[in-house]
Structures are given as C-alpha cells and as structure tokens.
Design an enzyme around this catalytic site. Sequence first.
Site, PDB file in Angstrom:
ATOM      1  N   GLY A  11      33.753  29.996 -15.191  1.00 18.26           N
ATOM      2  CA  GLY A  11      33.876  29.971 -13.733  1.00 18.26           C
ATOM      3  C   GLY A  11      33.584  28.576 -13.199  1.00 18.26           C
ATOM      4  O   GLY A  11      33.281  27.647 -13.950  1.00 18.26           O
ATOM      5  N   LEU A  13      31.070  27.272 -11.353  1.00 16.69           N
ATOM      6  CA  LEU A  13      29.734  26.721 -11.604  1.00 16.69           C
ATOM      7  C   LEU A  13      29.475  26.552 -13.103  1.00 16.69           C
ATOM      8  O   LEU A  13      28.933  25.533 -13.534  1.00 16.69           O
ATOM      9  CB  LEU A  13      28.666  27.644 -10.987  1.00 16.69           C
ATOM     10  N   ASP A  37      30.320  39.751 -22.415  1.00 17.43           N
ATOM     11  CA  ASP A  37      30.543  40.513 -21.181  1.00 17.43           C
ATOM     12  C   ASP A  37      29.187  41.058 -20.729  1.00 17.43           C
ATOM     13  O   ASP A  37      28.543  41.823 -21.460  1.00 17.43           O
ATOM     14  CB  ASP A  37      31.527  41.664 -21.492  1.00 17.43           C
ATOM     15  N   ILE A  38      28.757  40.654 -19.532  1.00 12.12           N
ATOM     16  CA  ILE A  38      27.392  41.013 -19.129  1.00 12.12           C
ATOM     17  C   ILE A  38      27.225  42.516 -18.835  1.00 12.12           C
ATOM     18  O   ILE A  38      26.102  42.989 -18.702  1.00 12.12           O
ATOM     19  CB  ILE A  38      26.887  40.164 -17.930  1.00 12.12           C
ATOM     20  N   ALA A  61      29.649  36.446 -12.477  1.00 12.04           N
ATOM     21  CA  ALA A  61      29.547  37.321 -11.303  1.00 12.04           C
ATOM     22  C   ALA A  61      30.922  37.840 -10.916  1.00 12.04           C
ATOM     23  O   ALA A  61      31.954  37.268 -11.288  1.00 12.04           O
ATOM     24  CB  ALA A  61      28.946  36.553 -10.116  1.00 12.04           C
ATOM     25  N   THR A  63      33.035  37.787  -7.839  1.00 14.90           N
ATOM     26  CA  THR A  63      32.905  36.901  -6.677  1.00 14.90           C
ATOM     27  C   THR A  63      33.995  37.097  -5.615  1.00 14.90           C
ATOM     28  O   THR A  63      34.089  36.292  -4.699  1.00 14.90           O
ATOM     29  CB  THR A  63      32.911  35.418  -7.132  1.00 14.90           C
ATOM     30  N   TYR A 126      29.736  42.692  -1.146  1.00 10.04           N
ATOM     31  CA  TYR A 126      29.426  41.694  -2.186  1.00 10.04           C
ATOM     32  C   TYR A 126      27.945  41.283  -2.080  1.00 10.04           C
ATOM     33  O   TYR A 126      27.222  41.251  -3.080  1.00 10.04           O
ATOM     34  CB  TYR A 126      30.346  40.485  -1.994  1.00 10.04           C
ATOM     35  N   LYS A 130      24.930  41.637  -4.885  1.00  5.81           N
ATOM     36  CA  LYS A 130      24.130  40.489  -5.349  1.00  5.81           C
ATOM     37  C   LYS A 130      22.639  40.738  -5.060  1.00  5.81           C
ATOM     38  O   LYS A 130      21.772  40.349  -5.832  1.00  5.81           O
ATOM     39  CB  LYS A 130      24.603  39.196  -4.673  1.00  5.81           C
TER      40      LYS A 130
HETATM   41  N1  LIG Z   1      31.807  30.560  -4.961  1.00  5.33           N
HETATM   42  C1  LIG Z   1      30.976  30.618  -3.929  1.00  5.33           C
HETATM   43  O1  LIG Z   1      31.302  30.208  -2.795  1.00  5.33           O
HETATM   44  C2  LIG Z   1      29.593  31.177  -4.132  1.00  5.33           C
HETATM   45  C3  LIG Z   1      28.742  31.237  -3.012  1.00  5.33           C
HETATM   46  C4  LIG Z   1      27.457  31.745  -3.178  1.00  5.33           C
HETATM   47  C5  LIG Z   1      27.024  32.170  -4.422  1.00  5.33           C
HETATM   48  N2  LIG Z   1      27.865  32.120  -5.486  1.00  5.33           N
HETATM   49  C6  LIG Z   1      27.366  32.591  -6.782  1.00  5.33           C
HETATM   50  O2  LIG Z   1      27.410  31.500  -7.681  1.00  5.33           O
HETATM   51  C7  LIG Z   1      27.640  31.985  -9.004  1.00  5.33           C
HETATM   52  C8  LIG Z   1      28.808  31.249  -9.631  1.00  5.33           C
HETATM   53  O3  LIG Z   1      29.955  31.488  -8.820  1.00  5.33           O
HETATM   54  P1  LIG Z   1      31.367  30.804  -9.117  1.00  5.33           P
HETATM   55  O4  LIG Z   1      31.915  30.340  -7.825  1.00  5.33           O
HETATM   56  O5  LIG Z   1      31.245  29.851 -10.256  1.00  5.33           O
HETATM   57  O6  LIG Z   1      32.184  32.093  -9.538  1.00  5.33           O
HETATM   58  P2  LIG Z   1      33.540  32.187 -10.380  1.00  5.33           P
HETATM   59  O7  LIG Z   1      34.265  30.896 -10.396  1.00  5.33           O
HETATM   60  O8  LIG Z   1      34.228  33.414  -9.870  1.00  5.33           O
HETATM   61  O9  LIG Z   1      32.987  32.443 -11.843  1.00  5.33           O
HETATM   62  C9  LIG Z   1      32.384  33.655 -12.229  1.00  5.33           C
HETATM   63  C10 LIG Z   1      32.691  33.840 -13.695  1.00  5.33           C
HETATM   64  O10 LIG Z   1      32.068  35.056 -14.128  1.00  5.33           O
HETATM   65  C11 LIG Z   1      32.986  35.694 -14.992  1.00  5.33           C
HETATM   66  N3  LIG Z   1      32.701  37.119 -15.121  1.00  5.33           N
HETATM   67  C12 LIG Z   1      33.092  38.127 -14.303  1.00  5.33           C
HETATM   68  N4  LIG Z   1      32.676  39.305 -14.820  1.00  5.33           N
HETATM   69  C13 LIG Z   1      32.014  39.018 -15.965  1.00  5.33           C
HETATM   70  C14 LIG Z   1      31.394  39.808 -16.954  1.00  5.33           C
HETATM   71  N5  LIG Z   1      31.354  41.148 -16.865  1.00  5.33           N
HETATM   72  N6  LIG Z   1      30.817  39.200 -18.019  1.00  5.33           N
HETATM   73  C15 LIG Z   1      30.861  37.850 -18.128  1.00  5.33           C
HETATM   74  N7  LIG Z   1      31.473  37.044 -17.251  1.00  5.33           N
HETATM   75  C16 LIG Z   1      32.035  37.627 -16.171  1.00  5.33           C
HETATM   76  C17 LIG Z   1      34.336  35.438 -14.350  1.00  5.33           C
HETATM   77  O11 LIG Z   1      35.369  35.682 -15.273  1.00  5.33           O
HETATM   78  P3  LIG Z   1      36.791  36.235 -14.719  1.00  5.33           P
HETATM   79  O12 LIG Z   1      37.285  35.204 -13.733  1.00  5.33           O
HETATM   80  O13 LIG Z   1      37.603  36.334 -15.970  1.00  5.33           O
HETATM   81  O14 LIG Z   1      36.510  37.549 -14.060  1.00  5.33           O
HETATM   82  C18 LIG Z   1      34.198  33.961 -13.985  1.00  5.33           C
HETATM   83  O15 LIG Z   1      34.545  33.135 -15.072  1.00  5.33           O
HETATM   84  C19 LIG Z   1      27.831  33.495  -8.867  1.00  5.33           C
HETATM   85  O16 LIG Z   1      26.613  34.138  -9.115  1.00  5.33           O
HETATM   86  C20 LIG Z   1      28.212  33.668  -7.414  1.00  5.33           C
HETATM   87  O17 LIG Z   1      27.863  34.956  -6.941  1.00  5.33           O
HETATM   88  C21 LIG Z   1      29.137  31.623  -5.367  1.00  5.33           C
END
Ligand SMILES: NC(=O)c1ccc[n+]([C@@H]2O[C@H](COP(=O)([O-])OP(=O)(O)OC[C@H]3O[C@@H](n4cnc5c(N)ncnc54)[C@H](OP(=O)(O)O)[C@@H]3O)[C@@H](O)[C@H]2O)c1
Length: 286
Positions: A11, A13, A37-38, A61, A63, A126, A130
């Site tokens: 993802g 981050l 897979d979590i 997550a 997301t 969502y 969380k």
């Molecule tokens: N993006 C934002 O604006 C934002 C804001 C506040 C907080 N956050 C938090 O920051 C963190 C990182 O977010 P991000 O933007 O990097 O999210 P992201 O780009 O959507 O990355 C999340 C990753 O988790 C993977 N994932 C989903 N289900 C999974 C599972 N069961 N087991 C293992 N991996 C799994 C996804 O894979 P797939 O794509 O293949 O499903 C994706 O690679 C998260 O905790 C998010 O809630 C994000």
Amino acid sequence: MKSLWIVGAEGLLGKALLKQCAELGITAIGTGKAQADITNKKSLSEKAQELLPSHIINCAAYTDVDRAEKEYDQAFQINALGAQNIAEIAQEIKARLIHISTDFVFDDTCEKPFTEETRTKPVNAYGKSKWEGENRVCMSCPRACIIRTSWLFGIGGKNFFSSLIHWLQKKERISAVNDQWGCATYAPDLSRAILDLLDESGMFHFVHPKATSRYEMAYFAQEFMQKQGMALLCKEVIALSKEAFFQPARRPSFSVLSTEKYTRTTGKKPQDWQEALKEFITDAAQ
Ligand SMILES: NC(=O)c1ccc[n+]([C@@H]2O[C@H](COP(=O)([O-])OP(=O)(O)OC[C@H]3O[C@@H](n4cnc5c(N)ncnc54)[C@H](OP(=O)(O)O)[C@@H]3O)[C@@H](O)[C@H]2O)c1
C-alpha cells in the site's frame, strides 16, 4: 538489533516505509496480502514465527471509506479483527507493534485540534471499523503504539492528493472542495515518524499540523509547478463546496489532529504541508 516486519507493504504507506528503511539501512521485510493476510491468523502466526521480528508495523487496512458504508463487515474483518490478530501475534512473539489509525475515529463537533485524549466518536463506517481496531490492539497488546493520521498522500497512492499532479498535467481545469478542513500527511514523513516512535507505547497523532483544504493544496500545487516551469495543462483550479460532490460516507468539515505529543516525545516538529507538497511534486516529476 531491530528488524521490522511491515505488514501491508504494497500500500501507499507500506511502500514509503519500506523505501525509508532501505535508505536508512534498517533491516525490514515487507509482506503484501498474498504473503500475509491479516484476517488469516494461522498463516499470519506462521509468518511471524518464521520472521521473528523485533517490531511489527501494521500498514494493512481496508481503506475504501465510501465503500465501507455498504461493506462494513469486510472493513470490520480487516480493520478490527485483522488488527486484533496482529496485536495478539505481536504479544505472543514479544515484538513491539506500531498500528496505524485515522482521524475518522472523531466526528466534527470539536473546533479545536483533536489530542490523543479527545473523546472518540467515529464519523463513518470506516472510522468505526478503525476505532474497533484501536480498541482491540490496546486490549491484546498493551504496549503497542497507535499512530493516527489523515489525508495521506505520496507516490503510488489511489486518492485525491496522489492523483493531483497527474490531473494538473492533463486537465485544463480541476475542481476541489474548499469547505472541508483537515491535515494532510506525506507518506515519507509519516514513515520517518513511525521510525521515531518504534519504541513508544500508547496513542500518537502525526500529520502536517496546519489545517488546509483540498482546494488550497491544489491551488498551491498549480502555482508551484508553474513557478518551477514544470509541464502543466491546468489553467484554473475551481473551488467547490463539498455539497457539489456526492460521497456516501460522511466526512468531517473540520478535522485537525494535534501533534504536540509527538513533538514533546521526539523533540521534532512535523514540517508544514506546503514544504511536503513541494517535495512530493519534485519527487513525482522525476
Ligand atoms: N490513505 C489515507 O488518506 C489514510 C488516512 C488516515 C489513515 N490511514 C491509515 O493509514 C494506513 C495505511 O493506509 P494506506 O493509504 O497506505 O492504504 P492503502 O494504500 O490502501 O494500503 C493498504 C494495504 O493493505 C492491504 N490489505 C488489505 N487487506 C489486507 C489483508 N487482509 N491482509 C494484508 N493486507 C491487506 C491492501 O492490499 P489490497 O490493495 O490488495 O487490498 C493495501 O496494499 C491504514 O491503516 C489506513 O487506515 C490512511
């Protein structure tokens, strides 16, 4: 010696953190959903036993904020039960855990920045999933560190900010919301903050501290790209009210996370979003 296991490393981050570790010479292994897979505790546990990391960073997550309104069960499986699985495993193998959460655990009734002590009240489905994850992490792994962030942007993401540069290069006009205020966070900056907090416990907030809107960021990006002589088609950034965009999930009008605790703990102040956005544009243009 520290060895990091970055879960959800494919993802936005996760990728930024893995890159940061490589640059700093920190031992880190990243796994995507296919390798770990979590929601599958048995295989997650086997992976943990194989890696035996000193630290687990949970970047995995669900997301999709709007889709979570209809797919709450799926969001809950990943954001709540998946987070709990990781916390239980961290506790079992005595690894430290850093878990990432969101400002959507708050609603927007408060006009002051949210501190780590502000009472939570998730603003949408969502945010609720969380919030459930936060609670489960605290219960299962009491010395875990949880970092809340918001409006994450960086190279390779799938959101407004990550697409912004592409739109500025390809569209004559773009529009963006000017009546929703929040804090943006550049993924490489959050990655550095995670590394700063590796041995801390409890709740922390990390964002670029000054509130902004998507319109303000888009306007700033357009001006900066123009000044730098970068390829740019966009001639106008139009300010719109949030009412102009239909979004199934409710979002706060004002959501600002206080980063004072992070600064007190690390002695570091997050840079302003303008500086981070300039770095992002410069990196993205390369
Ligand atoms: N993006 C934002 O604006 C934002 C804001 C506040 C907080 N956050 C938090 O920051 C963190 C990182 O977010 P991000 O933007 O990097 O999210 P992201 O780009 O959507 O990355 C999340 C990753 O988790 C993977 N994932 C989903 N289900 C999974 C599972 N069961 N087991 C293992 N991996 C799994 C996804 O894979 P797939 O794509 O293949 O499903 C994706 O690679 C998260 O905790 C998010 O809630 C994000």
